[in-house]
Enzyme design. Structure first.
Site, PDB file in Angstrom:
ATOM      1  N   LYS A  11     -35.865  30.247 -15.067  1.00 45.22           N
ATOM      2  CA  LYS A  11     -36.233  30.510 -16.342  1.00 45.22           C
ATOM      3  C   LYS A  11     -37.014  31.620 -16.680  1.00 45.22           C
ATOM      4  O   LYS A  11     -36.730  32.472 -17.465  1.00 45.22           O
ATOM      5  CB  LYS A  11     -37.021  29.344 -16.873  1.00 45.22           C
ATOM      6  CG  LYS A  11     -35.983  27.783 -17.102  1.00 45.22           C
ATOM      7  CD  LYS A  11     -35.081  28.089 -17.916  1.00 45.22           C
ATOM      8  CE  LYS A  11     -34.146  26.664 -18.379  1.00 45.22           C
ATOM      9  NZ  LYS A  11     -33.117  26.871 -18.860  1.00 45.22           N
ATOM     10  N   TYR A  26     -40.197  20.687 -11.389  1.00 41.12           N
ATOM     11  CA  TYR A  26     -39.281  21.714 -12.182  1.00 41.12           C
ATOM     12  C   TYR A  26     -39.034  22.871 -10.850  1.00 41.12           C
ATOM     13  O   TYR A  26     -37.855  23.262 -11.154  1.00 41.12           O
ATOM     14  CB  TYR A  26     -40.047  22.187 -13.255  1.00 41.12           C
ATOM     15  CG  TYR A  26     -38.892  23.001 -14.151  1.00 41.12           C
ATOM     16  CD1 TYR A  26     -38.028  22.084 -15.032  1.00 41.12           C
ATOM     17  CD2 TYR A  26     -38.905  24.446 -14.359  1.00 41.12           C
ATOM     18  CE1 TYR A  26     -37.276  22.743 -15.795  1.00 41.12           C
ATOM     19  CE2 TYR A  26     -38.354  24.769 -15.453  1.00 41.12           C
ATOM     20  CZ  TYR A  26     -37.320  24.086 -16.098  1.00 41.12           C
ATOM     21  OH  TYR A  26     -36.350  24.724 -17.043  1.00 41.12           O
TER      22      TYR A  26
HETATM   23  P1  NAP Z   1     -27.017  19.210 -20.600  1.00 41.08           P
HETATM   24  O1  NAP Z   1     -26.758  18.503 -21.994  1.00 41.08           O
HETATM   25  O2  NAP Z   1     -26.995  18.561 -19.677  1.00 41.08           O
HETATM   26  O3  NAP Z   1     -26.588  20.804 -20.786  1.00 41.08           O
HETATM   27  C1  NAP Z   1     -26.462  21.583 -19.599  1.00 41.08           C
HETATM   28  C2  NAP Z   1     -25.105  22.090 -19.367  1.00 41.08           C
HETATM   29  O4  NAP Z   1     -25.168  23.093 -18.380  1.00 41.08           O
HETATM   30  C3  NAP Z   1     -24.182  21.161 -19.298  1.00 41.08           C
HETATM   31  O5  NAP Z   1     -22.975  21.459 -20.352  1.00 41.08           O
HETATM   32  C4  NAP Z   1     -23.795  21.646 -18.039  1.00 41.08           C
HETATM   33  O6  NAP Z   1     -22.356  21.236 -17.722  1.00 41.08           O
HETATM   34  C5  NAP Z   1     -23.699  22.937 -18.138  1.00 41.08           C
HETATM   35  N1  NAP Z   1     -23.614  23.785 -16.600  1.00 41.08           N
HETATM   36  C6  NAP Z   1     -24.096  23.668 -15.659  1.00 41.08           C
HETATM   37  N2  NAP Z   1     -23.518  24.215 -14.826  1.00 41.08           N
HETATM   38  C7  NAP Z   1     -22.831  25.045 -15.203  1.00 41.08           C
HETATM   39  C8  NAP Z   1     -21.734  25.958 -14.935  1.00 41.08           C
HETATM   40  N3  NAP Z   1     -21.614  26.298 -13.544  1.00 41.08           N
HETATM   41  N4  NAP Z   1     -20.784  26.465 -15.693  1.00 41.08           N
HETATM   42  C9  NAP Z   1     -20.792  26.166 -17.160  1.00 41.08           C
HETATM   43  N5  NAP Z   1     -21.683  24.912 -17.623  1.00 41.08           N
HETATM   44  C10 NAP Z   1     -22.866  24.658 -16.754  1.00 41.08           C
HETATM   45  O7  NAP Z   1     -28.807  19.320 -21.167  1.00 41.08           O
HETATM   46  P2  NAP Z   1     -29.612  20.149 -21.896  1.00 41.08           P
HETATM   47  O8  NAP Z   1     -30.993  19.602 -21.783  1.00 41.08           O
HETATM   48  O9  NAP Z   1     -28.975  20.264 -23.311  1.00 41.08           O
HETATM   49  O10 NAP Z   1     -29.722  21.714 -21.198  1.00 41.08           O
HETATM   50  C11 NAP Z   1     -29.412  22.795 -22.201  1.00 41.08           C
HETATM   51  C12 NAP Z   1     -30.406  23.934 -21.853  1.00 41.08           C
HETATM   52  O11 NAP Z   1     -31.643  23.410 -22.338  1.00 41.08           O
HETATM   53  C13 NAP Z   1     -30.527  24.083 -20.418  1.00 41.08           C
HETATM   54  O12 NAP Z   1     -30.759  25.309 -20.278  1.00 41.08           O
HETATM   55  C14 NAP Z   1     -31.950  23.410 -20.084  1.00 41.08           C
HETATM   56  O13 NAP Z   1     -32.607  24.226 -19.103  1.00 41.08           O
HETATM   57  C15 NAP Z   1     -32.569  23.766 -21.609  1.00 41.08           C
HETATM   58  N6  NAP Z   1     -33.873  23.048 -21.882  1.00 41.08           N
HETATM   59  C16 NAP Z   1     -33.744  21.696 -21.706  1.00 41.08           C
HETATM   60  C17 NAP Z   1     -34.918  21.094 -22.068  1.00 41.08           C
HETATM   61  C18 NAP Z   1     -34.889  19.489 -21.968  1.00 41.08           C
HETATM   62  O14 NAP Z   1     -35.883  18.836 -21.854  1.00 41.08           O
HETATM   63  N7  NAP Z   1     -33.875  18.756 -22.221  1.00 41.08           N
HETATM   64  C19 NAP Z   1     -35.977  21.739 -22.206  1.00 41.08           C
HETATM   65  C20 NAP Z   1     -36.011  23.125 -22.277  1.00 41.08           C
HETATM   66  C21 NAP Z   1     -34.961  23.721 -22.098  1.00 41.08           C
HETATM   67  P3  NAP Z   1     -22.115  20.016 -16.549  1.00 41.08           P
HETATM   68  O15 NAP Z   1     -22.526  18.737 -17.185  1.00 41.08           O
HETATM   69  O16 NAP Z   1     -20.468  19.984 -16.580  1.00 41.08           O
HETATM   70  O17 NAP Z   1     -22.789  20.461 -15.429  1.00 41.08           O
END
Ligand code: NAP
Length: 270
Positions: free
Chosen positions: A167, A160
């Site tokens: 975070k 990570y």
């Molecule tokens: P996800 O569907 O890939 O979403 C991540 C989003 O961030 C995507 O829409 C991505 O767009 C966007 N992003 C990245 N760089 C960006 C920028 N410069 N401007 C605007 N948007 C941007 O994955 P997710 O897991 O749902 O993640 C959402 C949140 O949940 C994140 O903060 C992640 O750390 C958090 N989270 C996830 C998990 C897990 O296990 N999945 C666990 C805990 C927390 P692009 O695709 O265009 O880059």
């Protein structure tokens, strides 16, 4: 008896939908189910069509571009929302990024200045930047903000890497925003989610092993679903959480409270 939705008629902006697996999409669906009017932003034209198609599934036509690493994009998004709505009740921030090379191997060797800057900029500052730009609209509604975090903010774990400090910065920003904006009636909270398979998660090497480990050792002996994350976010975003601000709420099947767990309990050890 039909009850009104938990967020009936609320105006909500969801930042971070990339696919139907996105946690932001699960939150958007929960908000729509409970009566909110939704707007979305996306990064880059590549995603525009996909996000517009998803938005239409929840009756939304408000879909605006925004690369959160660009101030001019954030300002344009805030202007676009202000052009449609005179208030914003709900902001969902679900965005994170770190260079792929930084998300593997050793933290020290793979965290250079640029990886550190980028991870903190996109994953933590973007919350502050969005709230700054949307502050008048959020204040007009005594709005509620939720962002998504992960246990790496507090604990060290494999791969990570630089996302952990990013975070931690995000969660500290939640507290400082909550402290600063509370007098305007704005609440700011985080949901710290356990691992869920999404596009962002797939970028973390060994993600499958993380998931297996959680399933074997979390108190609930399973991982969590995007819907469970969304329901917790919905709670924080709704009037049910009117007294909650600056909080990080774990939705991780209890994993974060474990100090030690035997992965395969010996039979009859009860
Ligand atoms: P996800 O569907 O890939 O979403 C991540 C989003 O961030 C995507 O829409 C991505 O767009 C966007 N992003 C990245 N760089 C960006 C920028 N410069 N401007 C605007 N948007 C941007 O994955 P997710 O897991 O749902 O993640 C959402 C949140 O949940 C994140 O903060 C992640 O750390 C958090 N989270 C996830 C998990 C897990 O296990 N999945 C666990 C805990 C927390 P692009 O695709 O265009 O880059």
């Amino acid at each position: 008896m039909n009850r009104p939705g938990l967020v009936q008629g609320k105006k909500a902006l969801v930042v971070g939908v990339a696919s139907e697996r996105s946690l932001a999409w699960a939150v958007a669906q929960a908000l729509a189910r409970e009566g909110a009017d939704l707007a979305f932003s996306y990064q880059g034209e590549r995603l525009g069509e996909r996000v517009r198609a998803l938005a239409s599934e929840v009756g939304s036509t408000v879909v605006e571009p925004c690369d959160v690493s660009r101030d001019e994009d954030i300002d344009a998004l805030a202007r676009a929302i202000a052009g449609r709505w005179d208030r914003l009740d709900i902001l969902v921030h679900a965005v994170a990024f770190a260079p792929r090379e930084a998300l593997a191997g050793g933290f020290t060797g793979n965290t250079d200045r640029e990886a550190f800057r980028l991870a903190h900029d996109v994953s933590a500052y973007s919350l502050v930047g969005l709230v700054r730009a949307l502050r008048p609209l959020l204040a007009a509604a005594a709005g509620s903000v939720v962002t998504l975090s992960y246990l790496g903010a507090e604990r060290a774990l494999p791969n990570y890497n630089v996302m952990g400090p990013a975070k931690a910065s995000l969660e500290a920003s939640v507290r400082f925003l909550a402290f600063d904006l509370g007098p305007e009636g704005i609440r700011v909270n985080a949901v710290s989610a356990g691992p869920v398979k999404t596009l962002a998660a797939a970028g973390i090497p060994g993600f499958r092993r993380m998931l297996d480990h959680v399933q074997r050792t979390a108190p609930l002996r399973r991982s969590i679903t995007a819907e469970e994350v969304a329901n917790a976010a919905l709670f924080l975003l709704s009037g049910l959480a009117s007294g909650v601000s600056g909080e990080t709420l774990y939705v991780d099947a209890g994993y974060h409270i474990v100090g030690m767990a035997f992965e395969d309990p010996p039979s009859g050890s009860g």
